[in-house]
Motif scaffolding. Structure first.
Motif, PDB file in Angstrom:
ATOM      1  N   MET A  83       0.859  -1.172   0.000  1.00  3.81           N
ATOM      2  CA  MET A  83       0.000   0.000   0.000  1.00  3.81           C
ATOM      3  C   MET A  83       0.904   1.233   0.000  1.00  3.81           C
ATOM      4  O   MET A  83       1.840   1.339   0.776  1.00  3.81           O
ATOM      5  N   ARG A  84       0.594   2.160  -0.868  1.00  7.52           N
ATOM      6  CA  ARG A  84       1.376   3.389  -1.016  1.00  7.52           C
ATOM      7  C   ARG A  84       0.560   4.573  -0.491  1.00  7.52           C
ATOM      8  O   ARG A  84      -0.561   4.809  -0.934  1.00  7.52           O
ATOM      9  N   VAL A  85       1.144   5.320   0.448  1.00  6.79           N
ATOM     10  CA  VAL A  85       0.481   6.440   1.087  1.00  6.79           C
ATOM     11  C   VAL A  85       1.213   7.728   0.721  1.00  6.79           C
ATOM     12  O   VAL A  85       2.445   7.775   0.765  1.00  6.79           O
ATOM     13  N   LEU A  86       0.460   8.751   0.357  1.00  7.69           N
ATOM     14  CA  LEU A  86       1.025  10.062   0.067  1.00  7.69           C
ATOM     15  C   LEU A  86       0.575  11.038   1.140  1.00  7.69           C
ATOM     16  O   LEU A  86      -0.619  11.234   1.348  1.00  7.69           O
ATOM     17  N   PHE A  87       1.540  11.617   1.850  1.00  8.15           N
ATOM     18  CA  PHE A  87       1.255  12.670   2.825  1.00  8.15           C
ATOM     19  C   PHE A  87       1.459  14.002   2.118  1.00  8.15           C
ATOM     20  O   PHE A  87       2.525  14.253   1.553  1.00  8.15           O
ATOM     21  N   MET A  88       0.414  14.845   2.141  1.00  6.81           N
ATOM     22  CA  MET A  88       0.482  16.128   1.456  1.00  6.81           C
ATOM     23  C   MET A  88       0.315  17.293   2.409  1.00  6.81           C
ATOM     24  O   MET A  88      -0.456  17.222   3.359  1.00  6.81           O
ATOM     25  N   CYS A  89       1.032  18.351   2.095  1.00 10.88           N
ATOM     26  CA  CYS A  89       0.929  19.601   2.829  1.00 10.88           C
ATOM     27  C   CYS A  89       1.203  20.722   1.829  1.00 10.88           C
ATOM     28  O   CYS A  89       1.343  20.464   0.635  1.00 10.88           O
ATOM     29  N   THR A  90       1.307  21.903   2.285  1.00 12.68           N
ATOM     30  CA  THR A  90       1.524  23.021   1.377  1.00 12.68           C
ATOM     31  C   THR A  90       2.976  23.085   0.897  1.00 12.68           C
ATOM     32  O   THR A  90       3.247  23.002  -0.292  1.00 12.68           O
ATOM     33  N   ALA A  91       3.922  23.208   1.825  1.00  4.26           N
ATOM     34  CA  ALA A  91       5.329  23.420   1.452  1.00  4.26           C
ATOM     35  C   ALA A  91       6.149  22.147   1.343  1.00  4.26           C
ATOM     36  O   ALA A  91       7.228  22.153   0.755  1.00  4.26           O
ATOM     37  N   ASN A  92       5.668  21.042   1.901  1.00  8.32           N
ATOM     38  CA  ASN A  92       6.410  19.782   1.934  1.00  8.32           C
ATOM     39  C   ASN A  92       7.811  19.998   2.511  1.00  8.32           C
ATOM     40  O   ASN A  92       8.812  19.594   1.940  1.00  8.32           O
ATOM     41  N   SER A  93       7.830  20.653   3.679  1.00  7.45           N
ATOM     42  CA  SER A  93       9.116  20.897   4.319  1.00  7.45           C
ATOM     43  C   SER A  93       9.109  20.515   5.798  1.00  7.45           C
ATOM     44  O   SER A  93      10.153  20.485   6.429  1.00  7.45           O
ATOM     45  N   SER A 115      11.848  18.011  -0.540  1.00  9.78           N
ATOM     46  CA  SER A 115      10.623  18.774  -0.767  1.00  9.78           C
ATOM     47  C   SER A 115      10.299  18.720  -2.255  1.00  9.78           C
ATOM     48  O   SER A 115      11.119  19.091  -3.093  1.00  9.78           O
ATOM     49  N   LYS A 116       9.082  18.229  -2.579  1.00 12.99           N
ATOM     50  CA  LYS A 116       8.690  18.067  -3.981  1.00 12.99           C
ATOM     51  C   LYS A 116       7.194  18.290  -4.151  1.00 12.99           C
ATOM     52  O   LYS A 116       6.447  18.258  -3.197  1.00 12.99           O
ATOM     53  N   GLY A 117       6.777  18.499  -5.397  1.00 12.24           N
ATOM     54  CA  GLY A 117       5.374  18.694  -5.705  1.00 12.24           C
ATOM     55  C   GLY A 117       4.676  17.381  -5.995  1.00 12.24           C
ATOM     56  O   GLY A 117       5.319  16.353  -6.225  1.00 12.24           O
ATOM     57  N   ASN A 118       3.333  17.412  -6.000  1.00 12.34           N
ATOM     58  CA  ASN A 118       2.582  16.175  -6.218  1.00 12.34           C
ATOM     59  C   ASN A 118       2.713  15.642  -7.636  1.00 12.34           C
ATOM     60  O   ASN A 118       2.387  14.490  -7.895  1.00 12.34           O
ATOM     61  N   ASP A 119       3.220  16.449  -8.578  1.00  9.41           N
ATOM     62  CA  ASP A 119       3.425  15.961  -9.930  1.00  9.41           C
ATOM     63  C   ASP A 119       4.531  14.902  -9.980  1.00  9.41           C
ATOM     64  O   ASP A 119       4.629  14.141 -10.937  1.00  9.41           O
ATOM     65  N   ALA A 120       5.354  14.816  -8.941  1.00  8.54           N
ATOM     66  CA  ALA A 120       6.427  13.829  -8.887  1.00  8.54           C
ATOM     67  C   ALA A 120       5.881  12.403  -8.830  1.00  8.54           C
ATOM     68  O   ALA A 120       6.616  11.451  -9.091  1.00  8.54           O
ATOM     69  N   PHE A 121       4.588  12.246  -8.511  1.00  9.35           N
ATOM     70  CA  PHE A 121       4.012  10.909  -8.356  1.00  9.35           C
ATOM     71  C   PHE A 121       2.962  10.587  -9.417  1.00  9.35           C
ATOM     72  O   PHE A 121       2.211   9.633  -9.276  1.00  9.35           O
ATOM     73  N   ALA A 122       2.939  11.363 -10.481  1.00  3.53           N
ATOM     74  CA  ALA A 122       1.937  11.180 -11.529  1.00  3.53           C
ATOM     75  C   ALA A 122       1.999   9.784 -12.143  1.00  3.53           C
ATOM     76  O   ALA A 122       0.968   9.207 -12.496  1.00  3.53           O
ATOM     77  N   ASN A 134       3.163   7.064 -10.615  1.00  2.00           N
ATOM     78  CA  ASN A 134       3.080   6.040  -9.570  1.00  2.00           C
ATOM     79  C   ASN A 134       2.133   6.538  -8.482  1.00  2.00           C
ATOM     80  O   ASN A 134       2.560   6.881  -7.385  1.00  2.00           O
ATOM     81  N   PRO A 135       0.839   6.606  -8.792  1.00  2.00           N
ATOM     82  CA  PRO A 135      -0.119   7.206  -7.861  1.00  2.00           C
ATOM     83  C   PRO A 135      -0.270   6.398  -6.568  1.00  2.00           C
ATOM     84  O   PRO A 135      -0.102   5.187  -6.562  1.00  2.00           O
ATOM     85  N   PRO A 136      -0.602   7.095  -5.486  1.00  3.55           N
ATOM     86  CA  PRO A 136      -0.788   6.431  -4.193  1.00  3.55           C
ATOM     87  C   PRO A 136      -2.149   5.766  -4.091  1.00  3.55           C
ATOM     88  O   PRO A 136      -3.058   6.063  -4.862  1.00  3.55           O
ATOM     89  N   ASP A 137      -2.258   4.896  -3.106  1.00  2.00           N
ATOM     90  CA  ASP A 137      -3.541   4.272  -2.781  1.00  2.00           C
ATOM     91  C   ASP A 137      -4.347   5.165  -1.842  1.00  2.00           C
ATOM     92  O   ASP A 137      -5.573   5.196  -1.894  1.00  2.00           O
ATOM     93  N   ILE A 138      -3.623   5.879  -0.970  1.00  2.00           N
ATOM     94  CA  ILE A 138      -4.247   6.743   0.037  1.00  2.00           C
ATOM     95  C   ILE A 138      -3.516   8.077   0.052  1.00  2.00           C
ATOM     96  O   ILE A 138      -2.279   8.111   0.020  1.00  2.00           O
ATOM     97  N   VAL A 139      -4.274   9.166   0.108  1.00  2.00           N
ATOM     98  CA  VAL A 139      -3.705  10.499   0.241  1.00  2.00           C
ATOM     99  C   VAL A 139      -4.165  11.062   1.583  1.00  2.00           C
ATOM    100  O   VAL A 139      -5.361  11.097   1.871  1.00  2.00           O
ATOM    101  N   ILE A 140      -3.196  11.494   2.395  1.00  2.00           N
ATOM    102  CA  ILE A 140      -3.490  12.069   3.699  1.00  2.00           C
ATOM    103  C   ILE A 140      -2.955  13.498   3.708  1.00  2.00           C
ATOM    104  O   ILE A 140      -1.745  13.706   3.598  1.00  2.00           O
ATOM    105  N   THR A 141      -3.855  14.460   3.817  1.00  2.00           N
ATOM    106  CA  THR A 141      -3.429  15.849   3.933  1.00  2.00           C
ATOM    107  C   THR A 141      -3.191  16.147   5.411  1.00  2.00           C
ATOM    108  O   THR A 141      -3.928  15.664   6.273  1.00  2.00           O
ATOM    109  N   VAL A 142      -2.159  16.932   5.689  1.00  2.00           N
ATOM    110  CA  VAL A 142      -1.786  17.187   7.080  1.00  2.00           C
ATOM    111  C   VAL A 142      -1.758  18.671   7.446  1.00  2.00           C
ATOM    112  O   VAL A 142      -1.314  19.029   8.523  1.00  2.00           O
ATOM    113  N   CYS A 143      -2.258  19.532   6.565  1.00  2.00           N
ATOM    114  CA  CYS A 143      -2.345  20.957   6.893  1.00  2.00           C
ATOM    115  C   CYS A 143      -3.363  21.132   8.021  1.00  2.00           C
ATOM    116  O   CYS A 143      -4.289  20.344   8.158  1.00  2.00           O
ATOM    117  N   ASP A 144      -3.182  22.175   8.796  1.00  2.00           N
ATOM    118  CA  ASP A 144      -4.088  22.427   9.906  1.00  2.00           C
ATOM    119  C   ASP A 144      -5.205  23.361   9.458  1.00  2.00           C
ATOM    120  O   ASP A 144      -4.985  24.536   9.235  1.00  2.00           O
TER     121      ASP A 144
END
Length: 156
Positions: free
Chosen positions: A1-11, A62-69, A71-81
């Motif tokens: 299972m591939r998980v993508l954690f996303m935020c604004t700056a990825n830092s 630190s990279k953008g979501n286009d880096a995974f075009a 090899n897409p994830p199964d689950i995307v979890i956003t972590v911004c508040d």
């Protein structure tokens, strides 16, 4: 299972999440991270916090979501508040999506001890959520049930 954690700056938050998830994950599970407006570098305090916790920082960037075009994830979890009024990035596609809001520890103002404490507290919360995620009975959960459980974990 591939998980993508996303935020604004990825830092910071998404990087901490990626590293912690991969530190805890058994074979067959892997995390990556991305940002909607990547900063281009990981915050040094994020890397130091991970190293102090004994977690590998190899390959973190630190990279953008286009880096995974390709090899897409199964689950995307956003972590911004959400409470901080941030615009959380969206990932469109068949991936299951959930939100695990985290306050940005890099916004903490104070001395070194206060800033370090904020990063350690964020990492501890991420660890709690990742452990709950990895304890789920994936073989018996349907898509809707999995979504419900992932949303519930985001309230921890």
């Amino acid at each position: 299972m591939r998980v993508l954690f996303m935020c604004t700056a990825n830092s910071c938050r998404s990087i901490l999440s990626e590293a912690m998830f991969n530190h805890l994950a058994p074979a067959g599970f892997a995390a990556v991270s991305a940002g909607s407006f990547p900063k281009g570098q990981v915050l040094p305090r994020s890397l130091a916090t991970l190293q102090q916790a004994g977690i590998s920082i190899a390959g973190l960037s630190s990279k953008g979501n286009d880096a995974f075009a390709n090899n897409p994830p199964d689950i995307v979890i956003t972590v911004c508040d959400k409470a901080a009024g941030e615009a959380c990035p969206l990932y469109f596609g068949p991936a299951l999506k959930t939100h695990w809001g985290l306050e940005d520890p890099s916004d903490v103002v104070g001395d070194e001890a206060a800033m370090d404490a904020a990063f350690r507290a964020t990492l501890a919360r991420i660890e709690q959520r990742c452990r709950a995620f990895l304890a789920l009975p994936f073989d018996t959960l349907g898509r809707d049930e999995l979504k419900h459980e992932l949303d519930r974990i985001g309230t921890f």
